[in-house]
Scaffold this motif. Sequence first.
Motif, PDB file in Angstrom:
ATOM      1  N   ALA A 535       0.829  -1.206   0.000  1.00 50.86           N
ATOM      2  CA  ALA A 535       0.000   0.000   0.000  1.00 50.86           C
ATOM      3  C   ALA A 535       0.864   1.257   0.000  1.00 50.86           C
ATOM      4  CB  ALA A 535      -0.926  -0.007   1.212  1.00 50.86           C
ATOM      5  N   ALA A 536       1.960   1.229   0.778  1.00 47.32           N
ATOM      6  CA  ALA A 536       2.851   2.388   0.822  1.00 47.32           C
ATOM      7  C   ALA A 536       3.506   2.625  -0.533  1.00 47.32           C
ATOM      8  CB  ALA A 536       3.908   2.183   1.900  1.00 47.32           C
ATOM      9  N   MET A 537       3.890   1.553  -1.218  1.00 40.69           N
ATOM     10  CA  MET A 537       4.520   1.694  -2.526  1.00 40.69           C
ATOM     11  C   MET A 537       3.534   2.237  -3.568  1.00 40.69           C
ATOM     12  SD  MET A 537       7.704   1.009  -2.219  1.00 40.69           S
ATOM     13  CE  MET A 537       7.487   1.866  -0.651  1.00 40.69           C
ATOM     14  N   LEU A 538       2.310   1.788  -3.518  1.00 39.51           N
ATOM     15  CA  LEU A 538       1.307   2.323  -4.442  1.00 39.51           C
ATOM     16  C   LEU A 538       1.066   3.802  -4.179  1.00 39.51           C
ATOM     17  CD1 LEU A 538      -1.239  -0.648  -4.505  1.00 39.51           C
ATOM     18  CD2 LEU A 538       0.427  -0.020  -6.255  1.00 39.51           C
ATOM     19  N   ALA A 539       1.056   4.191  -2.908  1.00 35.48           N
ATOM     20  CA  ALA A 539       0.914   5.610  -2.578  1.00 35.48           C
ATOM     21  C   ALA A 539       2.104   6.411  -3.094  1.00 35.48           C
ATOM     22  CB  ALA A 539       0.770   5.775  -1.062  1.00 35.48           C
ATOM     23  N   LEU A 540       3.300   5.826  -3.000  1.00 32.17           N
ATOM     24  CA  LEU A 540       4.496   6.505  -3.503  1.00 32.17           C
ATOM     25  C   LEU A 540       4.411   6.694  -5.014  1.00 32.17           C
ATOM     26  CD1 LEU A 540       7.306   7.627  -2.833  1.00 32.17           C
ATOM     27  CD2 LEU A 540       8.219   5.315  -3.160  1.00 32.17           C
ATOM     28  N   ALA A 541       3.880   5.698  -5.719  1.00 36.63           N
ATOM     29  CA  ALA A 541       3.707   5.834  -7.164  1.00 36.63           C
ATOM     30  C   ALA A 541       2.751   6.975  -7.491  1.00 36.63           C
ATOM     31  CB  ALA A 541       3.197   4.523  -7.753  1.00 36.63           C
ATOM     32  N   LEU A 542       1.694   7.110  -6.724  1.00 37.25           N
ATOM     33  CA  LEU A 542       0.749   8.221  -6.942  1.00 37.25           C
ATOM     34  C   LEU A 542       1.426   9.567  -6.698  1.00 37.25           C
ATOM     35  CD1 LEU A 542      -2.501   6.792  -5.292  1.00 37.25           C
ATOM     36  CD2 LEU A 542      -1.974   6.996  -7.727  1.00 37.25           C
ATOM     37  N   VAL A 543       2.306   9.620  -5.701  1.00 41.39           N
ATOM     38  CA  VAL A 543       3.053  10.860  -5.444  1.00 41.39           C
ATOM     39  C   VAL A 543       3.935  11.206  -6.646  1.00 41.39           C
ATOM     40  CG1 VAL A 543       4.886  11.872  -4.025  1.00 41.39           C
ATOM     41  CG2 VAL A 543       3.014  10.610  -2.943  1.00 41.39           C
ATOM     42  N   ALA A 544       4.560  10.192  -7.233  1.00 39.97           N
ATOM     43  CA  ALA A 544       5.413  10.433  -8.398  1.00 39.97           C
ATOM     44  C   ALA A 544       4.584  10.959  -9.573  1.00 39.97           C
ATOM     45  CB  ALA A 544       6.141   9.151  -8.791  1.00 39.97           C
ATOM     46  N   PHE A 545       3.425  10.359  -9.817  1.00 44.87           N
ATOM     47  CA  PHE A 545       2.567  10.849 -10.899  1.00 44.87           C
ATOM     48  C   PHE A 545       2.124  12.283 -10.639  1.00 44.87           C
ATOM     49  CE2 PHE A 545       1.755   6.308 -12.078  1.00 44.87           C
ATOM     50  CZ  PHE A 545       2.127   6.429 -13.413  1.00 44.87           C
ATOM     51  N   ALA A 546       1.811  12.581  -9.378  1.00 45.98           N
ATOM     52  CA  ALA A 546       1.406  13.949  -9.046  1.00 45.98           C
ATOM     53  C   ALA A 546       2.555  14.924  -9.269  1.00 45.98           C
ATOM     54  CB  ALA A 546       0.933  14.006  -7.591  1.00 45.98           C
ATOM     55  N   GLY A 547       3.779  14.501  -8.897  1.00 44.29           N
ATOM     56  CA  GLY A 547       4.938  15.359  -9.124  1.00 44.29           C
ATOM     57  C   GLY A 547       5.181  15.612 -10.593  1.00 44.29           C
ATOM     58  N   TRP A 548       4.901  14.636 -11.408  1.00 48.47           N
ATOM     59  CA  TRP A 548       5.023  14.786 -12.861  1.00 48.47           C
ATOM     60  C   TRP A 548       4.012  15.801 -13.374  1.00 48.47           C
ATOM     61  CZ3 TRP A 548       5.253   9.923 -16.531  1.00 48.47           C
ATOM     62  CH2 TRP A 548       5.441  10.348 -17.853  1.00 48.47           C
ATOM     63  N   GLY A 549       2.777  15.648 -12.957  1.00 43.43           N
ATOM     64  CA  GLY A 549       1.725  16.518 -13.483  1.00 43.43           C
ATOM     65  C   GLY A 549       1.816  17.953 -13.001  1.00 43.43           C
ATOM     66  N   LEU A 550       2.359  18.167 -11.808  1.00 43.82           N
ATOM     67  CA  LEU A 550       2.383  19.513 -11.227  1.00 43.82           C
ATOM     68  C   LEU A 550       3.680  20.271 -11.493  1.00 43.82           C
ATOM     69  CD1 LEU A 550       0.762  18.694  -7.759  1.00 43.82           C
ATOM     70  CD2 LEU A 550      -0.340  19.719  -9.768  1.00 43.82           C
ATOM     71  N   ALA A 551       4.697  19.598 -12.036  1.00 42.93           N
ATOM     72  CA  ALA A 551       5.993  20.251 -12.245  1.00 42.93           C
ATOM     73  C   ALA A 551       5.883  21.321 -13.329  1.00 42.93           C
ATOM     74  CB  ALA A 551       7.049  19.229 -12.632  1.00 42.93           C
ATOM     75  N   PRO A 552       6.294  22.555 -13.042  1.00 41.77           N
ATOM     76  CA  PRO A 552       6.240  23.602 -14.071  1.00 41.77           C
ATOM     77  C   PRO A 552       7.397  23.481 -15.050  1.00 41.77           C
ATOM     78  CG  PRO A 552       7.167  24.490 -12.047  1.00 41.77           C
ATOM     79  CD  PRO A 552       6.798  23.067 -11.755  1.00 41.77           C
ATOM     80  N   ARG A 553       7.204  23.972 -16.249  1.00 43.24           N
ATOM     81  CA  ARG A 553       8.260  24.010 -17.241  1.00 43.24           C
ATOM     82  C   ARG A 553       9.079  25.294 -17.067  1.00 43.24           C
ATOM     83  NH1 ARG A 553      10.428  20.264 -18.710  1.00 43.24           N
ATOM     84  NH2 ARG A 553      11.184  21.321 -20.573  1.00 43.24           N
ATOM     85  N   PRO A 554      10.364  25.274 -17.474  1.00 37.46           N
ATOM     86  CA  PRO A 554      11.194  26.480 -17.330  1.00 37.46           C
ATOM     87  C   PRO A 554      10.585  27.681 -18.045  1.00 37.46           C
ATOM     88  CG  PRO A 554      12.542  24.585 -17.895  1.00 37.46           C
ATOM     89  CD  PRO A 554      11.126  24.144 -18.026  1.00 37.46           C
ATOM     90  N   ALA A 555      10.671  28.842 -17.385  1.00 35.84           N
ATOM     91  CA  ALA A 555      10.115  30.062 -17.980  1.00 35.84           C
ATOM     92  C   ALA A 555      10.987  30.579 -19.122  1.00 35.84           C
ATOM     93  CB  ALA A 555       9.969  31.141 -16.909  1.00 35.84           C
ATOM     94  N   LEU A 556      12.303  30.341 -19.036  1.00 35.07           N
ATOM     95  CA  LEU A 556      13.222  30.817 -20.070  1.00 35.07           C
ATOM     96  C   LEU A 556      14.337  29.801 -20.234  1.00 35.07           C
ATOM     97  CD1 LEU A 556      14.164  33.176 -21.955  1.00 35.07           C
ATOM     98  CD2 LEU A 556      15.492  34.030 -20.004  1.00 35.07           C
TER      99      LEU A 556
END
Length: 717
Positions: A535-556
Amino acid sequence: MAQASAVHRDGIRRRFSGLWRGLADPLAALDRAQLDWVLWAPLGLGTGVGLYFALPVEPGGPVLAGAVLVILLSALSWRRGPGFLHLPATLVLMAALGLLAASWRAHSVAAPVLPFNYYGPVEGRIIGIDRSARDVIRLTLDQVRLTRVAPEILPARVRIALHGESTGLAPEPGLRVATTAHLSPPAEPIAPGAWDFRRNAWFSGLGALGYTRSPVVVIAPPEQDWGLAAHRARMRLSAAMQDRIGGQAGAVAAALMTGDRSGISEATNATLRASNLYHIVSISGLHMGMLAGFVFGALRWGLALIGPFALIWPTKKIAAAVALAASTAYLWVSGGDIATQRAWIMTAVMLLAILVDRRALSLHTVALAAIFLLFLWPEALTGPGFQMSFAATVALILMAAPWAAHHHRLPVVLRPVIMLVLTSLIAGLATAPIAAAHFGRMSQYGMLANLLAVPVMGIVVMPAGVLAAVLAPLGLAGPALWLMGLGTDWVLAVAEFVAGLAGAQTFLPAPPGWVLPVLALAAGAAVLSRGAFRAAMLALALVAFAGWGLAPRPALLIAPGGALVGLMTPEGRALSKAAPSFTAEGWLEADGDAVTPKEAMARAGFSGKRGVRQADWQGRRLVHLSGKAALDNLENACRDGALVVLDTAAPRGFKGDCRLYDRRSLARTGALSFEVSGQIRRAREEAGQRLWTDPPQRKTPPEDRTAPDPDPPEGAQ
């Protein structure tokens, strides 16, 4: 019905009870776990290999000695410690071994890297022939000779893209050739944290890359070198197949059977990528499995027809032994790159399991193959081929048990179709995050394409290829090659149809560097564990997906050497110009942006004439100066606190009222990215001080520091 519901509720209650016990007493949970070190070993080994590549500096003697000490302590803990230490000790021990294996491998392949740009005569022996992403034939040469270059910095291998008159050469492995070429060291990352080609070049032994527009002349015929015998055989077989079948169908058929992809055009490659069928032209587990499976099945069936001998002979083992020999021959002819070696190892382990009366395909089979590969070629861990192959294989093995338990409930006629759908779906879901992370895109109709193409591959194309190989010595390969051509024509037709569908591809931004390793560790541990830890590993995978989706792209973004500037706008990234297109396309792909460099250049953001492009950046002027008149415009641009990017070196001692990034300063930092938070990231700083980023340098006479063509053609690197 009520009884079934009660059983279901009781099962859920037991699961939550076990989860609670694991959370309440994790050490006892570890002690109760049935540890199978063979299954956990690849996870620990991969962690150690990944740690080696993630280090900011090359590990020296103290670090490596510490790893040896960790191995000894971990082995002692596993041997004499309490039960709850067995799993952590195994993981730590294998991680230390992985770090040592990766370090040994990196040092064992060390070869000189050309430390400066070179233009002049190049002589060498052809050992590789391929095609670049720009449809340009490239030659890899060893036994290299360069004019006035000291032996200690002479590259062991160079790769040259052929342009102009040089395309008239009919390259053959072993030929010694000469030309006049532009060479340069392997390219730096196009952005901080981006893919570093220098690492790939290091492990491939490539010390310089470049291009030529001059004729390539043959100065010596091929020597009798057994090291190139397989390569010569491969190219001759490929040429014969392409000649007999013709067109792109022949080129694809040759790639399937020989591994030579130099005949496949970039348009065909793009179509295959868009339809999620590109994997068919890279010899992998699919091809090796189809070939071995056909040989095994055909021989076993044939032996079963010979009457009483079939009851006496171990026909299953005979078929497995012949299939292993056929797979080995396939490995030899196809060139044996890492993907093919990985496929052969997995196939060989399965066939050897049959020979010793063990289960042919299991998680243990996959784990042993992964251990073997990670010890021999640790750098394979960072490539999409390794990751996608093992992800798909593990997912399909996990599917086998539920399928075996429930397939009898399905109509007999529908079982093959449903199984094909499920295998395509499961393999696609397992590999989709990896493909998206590496290539920035997902095929929406990939399952449809694979459903239509892969059965034809297994039923028509690969069997016809095997029959052609068997019949070729008798001069009877024609009908089999004709049938193989029909099959590859069908595959290409499917690829074109699927790629032409609306919305065939979805483009996704590149994830932060930590996301994919965390996903891999979480997924692997979730497969091998149970209860609270799963269960902890599945939660960690969800955290990784969230980090992917929320990461901003460089402004310049500022490219190496100041060649290009990219500014993020509400419409997407606007570019100061469309070239160099390799950098521009890489930036846009990492943004998940489907537009071309020319379309990105036309976006609102930059304005002004060519060579003097201006934009607004955080309340100040942003100016990109490029071209022959860049220095003439520098004084006028460098005022009022502007941020100026110059694609050449500014005059020494130049002072102006601006923040200036010129070629000289960017040579120290590499590419730059300015984050939304205000942080400035530097490519050289993030790449660290590694063997491939800081190879030994040597000062050379001015006459040897010849500059490359200021506008090199695409495909040179």
